[in-house]
Design a protein around this motif. Structure first.
Motif, PDB file in Angstrom:
ATOM      1  N   THR A  47       0.833  -1.212   0.000  1.00 24.82           N
ATOM      2  CA  THR A  47       0.000   0.000   0.000  1.00 24.82           C
ATOM      3  C   THR A  47       0.863   1.257   0.000  1.00 24.82           C
ATOM      4  OG1 THR A  47      -0.157   0.397   2.398  1.00 24.82           O
ATOM      5  CG2 THR A  47      -1.694  -1.208   1.465  1.00 24.82           C
ATOM      6  N   LEU A  62       3.968  -5.917  10.799  1.00 30.18           N
ATOM      7  CA  LEU A  62       2.563  -5.542  10.980  1.00 30.18           C
ATOM      8  C   LEU A  62       2.280  -4.309  10.132  1.00 30.18           C
ATOM      9  CD1 LEU A  62       2.281  -5.829  14.877  1.00 30.18           C
ATOM     10  CD2 LEU A  62       1.667  -7.576  13.184  1.00 30.18           C
ATOM     11  N   ILE A  63       1.210  -4.377   9.336  1.00 32.67           N
ATOM     12  CA  ILE A  63       0.882  -3.315   8.383  1.00 32.67           C
ATOM     13  C   ILE A  63      -0.516  -2.780   8.655  1.00 32.67           C
ATOM     14  CG2 ILE A  63       0.261  -2.985   5.945  1.00 32.67           C
ATOM     15  CD1 ILE A  63       2.667  -4.922   5.374  1.00 32.67           C
ATOM     16  N   VAL A  67      -4.775  -2.642  12.128  1.00 35.12           N
ATOM     17  CA  VAL A  67      -4.246  -3.994  12.322  1.00 35.12           C
ATOM     18  C   VAL A  67      -3.240  -3.992  13.483  1.00 35.12           C
ATOM     19  CG1 VAL A  67      -2.867  -5.820  11.254  1.00 35.12           C
ATOM     20  CG2 VAL A  67      -4.631  -4.627   9.913  1.00 35.12           C
ATOM     21  N   PHE A  71      -3.610  -5.904  17.085  1.00 35.81           N
ATOM     22  CA  PHE A  71      -2.568  -6.856  17.476  1.00 35.81           C
ATOM     23  C   PHE A  71      -2.118  -6.607  18.916  1.00 35.81           C
ATOM     24  CE2 PHE A  71       1.882  -7.992  18.080  1.00 35.81           C
ATOM     25  CZ  PHE A  71       1.930  -9.309  17.631  1.00 35.81           C
ATOM     26  N   GLU A  74      -4.712  -7.349  21.515  1.00 38.02           N
ATOM     27  CA  GLU A  74      -4.869  -8.792  21.760  1.00 38.02           C
ATOM     28  C   GLU A  74      -3.717  -9.368  22.580  1.00 38.02           C
ATOM     29  OE1 GLU A  74      -5.357 -10.872  18.061  1.00 38.02           O
ATOM     30  OE2 GLU A  74      -7.343 -10.040  17.716  1.00 38.02           O
ATOM     31  N   THR A  75      -2.513  -8.780  22.412  1.00 37.38           N
ATOM     32  CA  THR A  75      -1.332  -9.430  23.000  1.00 37.38           C
ATOM     33  C   THR A  75      -0.832  -8.749  24.276  1.00 37.38           C
ATOM     34  OG1 THR A  75       0.073  -8.148  21.491  1.00 37.38           O
ATOM     35  CG2 THR A  75      -0.496 -10.392  20.813  1.00 37.38           C
ATOM     36  N   ARG A  93     -14.962   0.878  17.802  1.00 32.58           N
ATOM     37  CA  ARG A  93     -14.426   0.640  16.447  1.00 32.58           C
ATOM     38  C   ARG A  93     -15.128   1.517  15.413  1.00 32.58           C
ATOM     39  NH1 ARG A  93     -14.285  -5.300  17.878  1.00 32.58           N
ATOM     40  NH2 ARG A  93     -12.088  -5.847  18.158  1.00 32.58           N
TER      41      ARG A  93
ATOM     42  N   ASP B  64     -20.546  -0.072   9.700  1.00 29.36           N
ATOM     43  CA  ASP B  64     -19.268  -0.349   9.033  1.00 29.36           C
ATOM     44  C   ASP B  64     -19.033  -1.857   8.951  1.00 29.36           C
ATOM     45  OD1 ASP B  64     -16.441   0.735   8.120  1.00 29.36           O
ATOM     46  OD2 ASP B  64     -16.085  -0.932   9.472  1.00 29.36           O
ATOM     47  N   VAL B  67     -16.453  -3.383  11.402  1.00 32.84           N
ATOM     48  CA  VAL B  67     -16.990  -3.382  12.771  1.00 32.84           C
ATOM     49  C   VAL B  67     -18.006  -4.515  12.928  1.00 32.84           C
ATOM     50  CG1 VAL B  67     -18.371  -2.046  14.418  1.00 32.84           C
ATOM     51  CG2 VAL B  67     -16.595  -0.903  13.063  1.00 32.84           C
ATOM     52  N   GLU B  70     -16.157  -7.921  13.029  1.00 31.30           N
ATOM     53  CA  GLU B  70     -15.491  -8.130  14.321  1.00 31.30           C
ATOM     54  C   GLU B  70     -16.526  -8.471  15.397  1.00 31.30           C
ATOM     55  OE1 GLU B  70     -12.197  -8.055  15.180  1.00 31.30           O
ATOM     56  OE2 GLU B  70     -11.226  -7.156  13.420  1.00 31.30           O
ATOM     57  N   PHE B  71     -17.671  -7.796  15.342  1.00 37.11           N
ATOM     58  CA  PHE B  71     -18.721  -8.047  16.334  1.00 37.11           C
ATOM     59  C   PHE B  71     -19.185  -9.507  16.289  1.00 37.11           C
ATOM     60  CE2 PHE B  71     -23.191  -8.445  17.536  1.00 37.11           C
ATOM     61  CZ  PHE B  71     -23.238  -7.801  18.767  1.00 37.11           C
ATOM     62  N   ALA B  86      -2.040 -14.312  17.060  1.00 34.91           N
ATOM     63  CA  ALA B  86      -2.196 -12.864  16.850  1.00 34.91           C
ATOM     64  C   ALA B  86      -1.529 -12.429  15.545  1.00 34.91           C
ATOM     65  CB  ALA B  86      -1.615 -12.099  18.036  1.00 34.91           C
ATOM     66  N   VAL B  87      -0.402 -13.063  15.204  1.00 30.60           N
ATOM     67  CA  VAL B  87       0.279 -12.721  13.942  1.00 30.60           C
ATOM     68  C   VAL B  87      -0.558 -13.194  12.743  1.00 30.60           C
ATOM     69  CG1 VAL B  87       2.340 -13.166  12.526  1.00 30.60           C
ATOM     70  CG2 VAL B  87       2.582 -12.703  14.977  1.00 30.60           C
ATOM     71  N   ARG B  89      -3.766 -13.500  12.688  1.00 31.37           N
ATOM     72  CA  ARG B  89      -4.932 -12.608  12.635  1.00 31.37           C
ATOM     73  C   ARG B  89      -4.541 -11.258  12.033  1.00 31.37           C
ATOM     74  NH1 ARG B  89      -9.009 -14.078  16.533  1.00 31.37           N
ATOM     75  NH2 ARG B  89      -9.182 -11.997  17.406  1.00 31.37           N
ATOM     76  N   ALA B  90      -3.333 -10.800  12.323  1.00 34.50           N
ATOM     77  CA  ALA B  90      -2.855  -9.531  11.732  1.00 34.50           C
ATOM     78  C   ALA B  90      -2.745  -9.663  10.214  1.00 34.50           C
ATOM     79  CB  ALA B  90      -1.515  -9.134  12.346  1.00 34.50           C
ATOM     80  N   ARG B  93      -6.301  -9.577   8.821  1.00 34.85           N
ATOM     81  CA  ARG B  93      -6.823  -8.195   8.851  1.00 34.85           C
ATOM     82  C   ARG B  93      -6.110  -7.297   7.844  1.00 34.85           C
ATOM     83  NH1 ARG B  93      -6.997  -8.751  14.937  1.00 34.85           N
ATOM     84  NH2 ARG B  93      -9.196  -8.928  15.498  1.00 34.85           N
ATOM     85  N   ARG B  94      -4.803  -7.520   7.641  1.00 33.32           N
ATOM     86  CA  ARG B  94      -4.075  -6.729   6.637  1.00 33.32           C
ATOM     87  C   ARG B  94      -4.720  -6.911   5.263  1.00 33.32           C
ATOM     88  NH1 ARG B  94      -0.366  -7.272   2.475  1.00 33.32           N
ATOM     89  NH2 ARG B  94      -0.212  -9.533   2.660  1.00 33.32           N
ATOM     90  N   VAL B  97      -8.088  -5.143   4.931  1.00 36.76           N
ATOM     91  CA  VAL B  97      -7.875  -3.716   4.656  1.00 36.76           C
ATOM     92  C   VAL B  97      -7.448  -3.525   3.196  1.00 36.76           C
ATOM     93  CG1 VAL B  97      -6.447  -1.705   5.216  1.00 36.76           C
ATOM     94  CG2 VAL B  97      -7.297  -3.169   7.060  1.00 36.76           C
ATOM     95  N   TRP B  98      -6.562  -4.384   2.715  1.00 36.56           N
ATOM     96  CA  TRP B  98      -6.075  -4.286   1.332  1.00 36.56           C
ATOM     97  C   TRP B  98      -7.226  -4.362   0.328  1.00 36.56           C
ATOM     98  CZ3 TRP B  98      -2.059  -3.015  -1.646  1.00 36.56           C
ATOM     99  CH2 TRP B  98      -2.008  -3.507  -2.958  1.00 36.56           C
ATOM    100  N   ASN B 102      -7.821  -0.892  -1.150  1.00 38.11           N
ATOM    101  CA  ASN B 102      -7.086  -0.766  -2.407  1.00 38.11           C
ATOM    102  C   ASN B 102      -7.850  -1.376  -3.584  1.00 38.11           C
ATOM    103  OD1 ASN B 102      -5.052  -0.686  -0.080  1.00 38.11           O
ATOM    104  ND2 ASN B 102      -3.901   0.176  -1.783  1.00 38.11           N
ATOM    105  N   TYR B 144      -1.617 -10.382  -7.745  1.00 42.44           N
ATOM    106  CA  TYR B 144      -1.273 -10.442  -6.319  1.00 42.44           C
ATOM    107  C   TYR B 144      -1.957 -11.644  -5.656  1.00 42.44           C
ATOM    108  CZ  TYR B 144      -0.290  -8.848  -1.555  1.00 42.44           C
ATOM    109  OH  TYR B 144       0.164  -8.761  -0.256  1.00 42.44           O
TER     110      TYR B 144
END
Lengths: 223, 223
Positions: A47, A62-63, A67, A71, A74-75, A93, B64, B67, B70-71, B86-87, B89-90, B93-94, B97-98, B102, B144
């Motif tokens: 991005t 982490l991006i 996000v 992270f 959560e941690t 949120r 949203d 939101v 996540e709920f 957690a990684v 999940r990140a 989530r990345r 968002v992409w 984008n 991609y």
């Protein structure tokens, strides 16, 4: 240690830095200017946007500010910033999205373009109408903050949350660029002074973007 | 029962509908056309955007798509769509968002503007260059997806996640509007056929936006 790729006026990096500060997470800020579109940065994050966080030892990248905040929420348990029931968390949120998207595109993004990108990249003066439009939009957003604070102690409810941090991060960049007029926004002003007085915020306010001077009141706690 | 305010070609509402379908959550779709900017809808959601979910009995309003997702991920355990560490999940989530930011701004948004808004609101023909640019951007995004699927079974890792749902929701709208050419994107095509064959997806594909006909292949499982 975590590295945070950011620049001083990136509102999304400020959001992350405030969260890291509140949670007491150590990090090393590393300067990244997204408008330079460095190849190495684009390889890391397609991005091309800040913030990005890197833990080189654990090979974790982490991006995206939301996000990154999810992270660490959560941690790291300390100072939870997505508090309460699932409905409470949805309201936090929702406001994070509101300030990251709507406040940013109405106010912060045009101010950054007119007062920072045009100066650094294009060597052009800002467009007076674009600045006026952004400042007018800021009045509407401060009205909305006043409305929220008329019902609640903090923006999303009874406790300080990621909503307050996100709003304050956007406002602080707009304020640095001369886009905020607190006149007739008493509740919003008092809330923002409270945010500014937090240790996590003091450090951000002391930093400067080269070539751009903030207004005299920018760091003050008595507006 | 939950009500979901949406319109058939809203990619963010499709994301929510796919998640609700995967989790087996009942809801009543209610038609909302955000471009009409109804006062009642703006009072409900100041951003003026779909989706919005309402549980009138419990007085809960969710705004949203992220939101909302996540709920339900927090409140309904069945078929977790933010899986793993957690990684992990990140990374999910990345990619959410992409595709929401984008892919949407490069492809879905211009296609909706040219082929839907111009037809419904302005009664104008689409701009050929804008359509070409969106279709060209789609090739890059499919590249991609091919790249991700060359390393992984699903977009974010070993299991189907909100990243797959988000990407498929955006692609399905772009595909409805004639913006997707699967040529030389074998991995992406096979993955998308897998997504289309899920029961949660079949219902979406059967719906039509009035006055706009999708291409012949739109619902097919053998592209």
């Amino acid at each position: 240690m975590w590295q945070l790729l950011q620049f001083p006026l990136c509102p999304f990096s400020r959001k992350v830095r405030l969260l890291l500060g509140e949670k007491g997470i150590a990090y090393e800020p590393v300067r990244e200017s997204p408008w330079q579109r460095r190849d190495e940065f684009l390889d890391l994050n397609p991005t091309g946007q800040t913030p990005v966080m890197i833990d080189a030892e654990r090979h974790v990248t982490l991006i995206d500010s939301t996000v990154i905040c999810e992270f660490f929420e959560e941690t790291v348990n300390k100072n939870a910033l997505l508090n309460g029931s699932a409905v409470d968390r949805a309201e936090i949120r929702r406001l994070v999205v509101w300030f990251d998207n709507n406040f940013y595109s109405d106010i912060t993004a045009p101010l950054l373009h007119e007062r920072m990108i045009k100066r650094i990249v294009y060597r052009q003066p800002p467009d007076a109408k674009a600045l006026r439009d952004a400042m007018k939009a800021a009045v509407g957003h401060l009205d909305y903050i006043d409305y929220l604070l008329d019902h609640r102690t903090w923006l999303a409810g009874a406790t300080m949350s990621l909503a307050d941090i996100t709003a304050a991060a956007q406002i602080s960049v707009a304020d640095y660029l001369g886009g905020i007029d607190w006149k007739s926004h008493e509740l919003a002003k008092r809330w923002y002074i409270g945010m500014k007085s937090r240790p996590s915020f003091r450090q951000l306010l002391a930093e400067r973007m080269e070539g751009i001077t903030p207004p005299a009141d920018y760091e003050k706690l008595d507006l």
